[in-house]
Write a protein that holds these residues in place. Sequence first.
Motif, short mmCIF file in Angstrom:
data_model
loop_
_atom_site.label_atom_id
_atom_site.label_comp_id
_atom_site.label_asym_id
_atom_site.label_seq_id
_atom_site.Cartn_x
_atom_site.Cartn_y
_atom_site.Cartn_z
N PHE A 3 0.84 -1.19 0.00
CA PHE A 3 0.00 0.00 0.00
C PHE A 3 0.87 1.24 0.00
CE2 PHE A 3 -3.14 -2.98 1.32
CZ PHE A 3 -4.36 -2.45 0.97
N ARG A 4 0.31 2.32 -0.51
CA ARG A 4 0.96 3.62 -0.49
C ARG A 4 -0.11 4.68 -0.28
NH1 ARG A 4 3.20 7.01 -5.19
NH2 ARG A 4 4.07 8.69 -4.00
N ARG A 5 0.25 5.72 0.45
CA ARG A 5 -0.72 6.78 0.72
C ARG A 5 -0.81 7.73 -0.47
NH1 ARG A 5 -2.04 9.94 6.17
NH2 ARG A 5 -3.57 11.33 5.29
N TYR A 6 -2.04 8.00 -0.87
CA TYR A 6 -2.35 8.98 -1.91
C TYR A 6 -3.41 9.90 -1.32
CZ TYR A 6 -0.06 6.02 -5.38
OH TYR A 6 0.86 5.28 -6.09
N GLY A 7 -3.03 11.11 -0.94
CA GLY A 7 -3.99 12.07 -0.38
C GLY A 7 -4.61 11.57 0.90
N THR A 8 -5.91 11.34 0.88
CA THR A 8 -6.64 10.96 2.10
C THR A 8 -6.92 9.46 2.18
OG1 THR A 8 -8.77 11.37 1.01
CG2 THR A 8 -7.77 13.22 2.23
N SER A 9 -6.23 8.66 1.36
CA SER A 9 -6.44 7.21 1.43
C SER A 9 -5.15 6.45 1.16
CB SER A 9 -7.51 6.77 0.44
OG SER A 9 -7.05 6.93 -0.88
N GLU A 33 -7.65 -2.24 -3.85
CA GLU A 33 -8.16 -1.90 -2.53
C GLU A 33 -7.77 -0.47 -2.18
OE1 GLU A 33 -8.28 -3.89 1.92
OE2 GLU A 33 -7.44 -5.01 0.24
N ALA A 34 -8.68 0.25 -1.55
CA ALA A 34 -8.42 1.61 -1.07
C ALA A 34 -9.08 1.74 0.30
CB ALA A 34 -8.97 2.65 -2.03
N ILE A 35 -8.34 2.31 1.25
CA ILE A 35 -8.83 2.46 2.62
C ILE A 35 -8.60 3.91 3.03
CG2 ILE A 35 -8.58 1.67 5.00
CD1 ILE A 35 -7.31 -0.92 3.86
N PRO A 36 -9.62 4.59 3.57
CA PRO A 36 -9.40 5.96 4.04
C PRO A 36 -8.25 6.01 5.05
CG PRO A 36 -11.74 5.43 4.04
CD PRO A 36 -11.00 4.15 3.74
N ALA A 37 -7.44 7.06 4.97
CA ALA A 37 -6.23 7.15 5.79
C ALA A 37 -6.52 7.06 7.29
CB ALA A 37 -5.49 8.45 5.48
N ASP A 38 -7.57 7.70 7.76
CA ASP A 38 -7.90 7.65 9.19
C ASP A 38 -8.23 6.23 9.62
OD1 ASP A 38 -7.49 10.37 9.39
OD2 ASP A 38 -9.62 10.87 9.14
N ASP A 39 -9.02 5.51 8.82
CA ASP A 39 -9.36 4.12 9.13
C ASP A 39 -8.12 3.24 9.09
OD1 ASP A 39 -11.95 5.02 9.28
OD2 ASP A 39 -12.56 4.15 7.35
N PHE A 40 -7.27 3.46 8.09
CA PHE A 40 -6.06 2.66 7.93
C PHE A 40 -5.14 2.85 9.13
CE2 PHE A 40 -1.88 1.54 6.38
CZ PHE A 40 -2.12 0.45 5.56
N ASP A 41 -4.89 4.11 9.51
CA ASP A 41 -4.00 4.40 10.64
C ASP A 41 -4.56 3.84 11.95
OD1 ASP A 41 -2.14 5.66 9.01
OD2 ASP A 41 -3.04 7.64 9.31
N ALA A 42 -5.87 3.82 12.09
CA ALA A 42 -6.49 3.28 13.30
C ALA A 42 -6.51 1.76 13.30
CB ALA A 42 -7.91 3.82 13.45
N SER A 43 -6.49 1.15 12.13
CA SER A 43 -6.63 -0.31 12.02
C SER A 43 -5.32 -1.07 11.95
CB SER A 43 -7.45 -0.67 10.78
OG SER A 43 -8.74 -0.11 10.86
N ASP A 94 7.78 9.79 1.00
CA ASP A 94 6.82 10.78 0.52
C ASP A 94 7.31 11.37 -0.80
OD1 ASP A 94 4.66 12.51 0.48
OD2 ASP A 94 5.67 14.01 1.73
N GLN A 95 6.49 11.26 -1.83
CA GLN A 95 6.84 11.81 -3.15
C GLN A 95 7.16 13.29 -3.03
OE1 GLN A 95 6.38 9.58 -5.89
NE2 GLN A 95 7.44 11.00 -7.22
N GLY A 96 8.28 13.71 -3.58
CA GLY A 96 8.67 15.11 -3.56
C GLY A 96 9.39 15.54 -2.30
N HIS A 97 9.44 14.68 -1.31
CA HIS A 97 10.11 15.04 -0.06
C HIS A 97 11.34 14.16 0.17
CE1 HIS A 97 10.73 16.33 4.03
NE2 HIS A 97 10.60 15.10 4.45
#
Length: 135
Positions: A3-9, A33-43, A94-97
């Motif tokens: 998985f990789r973070r893209y914006g809010t998921s 598969e896509a999981i909202p970032a808040d749900d992913f971080d909590a799970s 993080d892309q760009g960082h």
Amino acid sequence: MIFRRYGTSYQSVDVNFDSLALNEISFRRNREEAIPADDFDASFATVVTHELTAEAEGDVQDHTEQVLLQRLQAKLEELQGALAEGQLLVVENDQGHDWPKTKQKMKNVVVEGENRLRFHYTLAPPLRVSVRRRP
């Protein structure tokens, strides 16, 4: 699964390493598969984070860079193969960082009385990948 973070998921991705691309180290969303970032971080809790690096040296520029990318991909696939049930990999860079890029050094060497170029490729910064699991 990776998985990789893209914006809010967080979205599932496939490896897309290509020595001919502008960004040699990339991941392509596979839309599985896509999981909202808040749900992913909590799970999912981080078990361990790995910093993957690779090196390659050779006489042909593109071939040498491709060898480096193949070695990096093999390390990533080894981590993926060692995942336990319920675990997954997350690309932390993080892309760009702090996105990893291949770095090239060239030197002149004499082979059988002829000047030749020798290419040495490294990766900087390392590709950071964490193993995560449900708590």
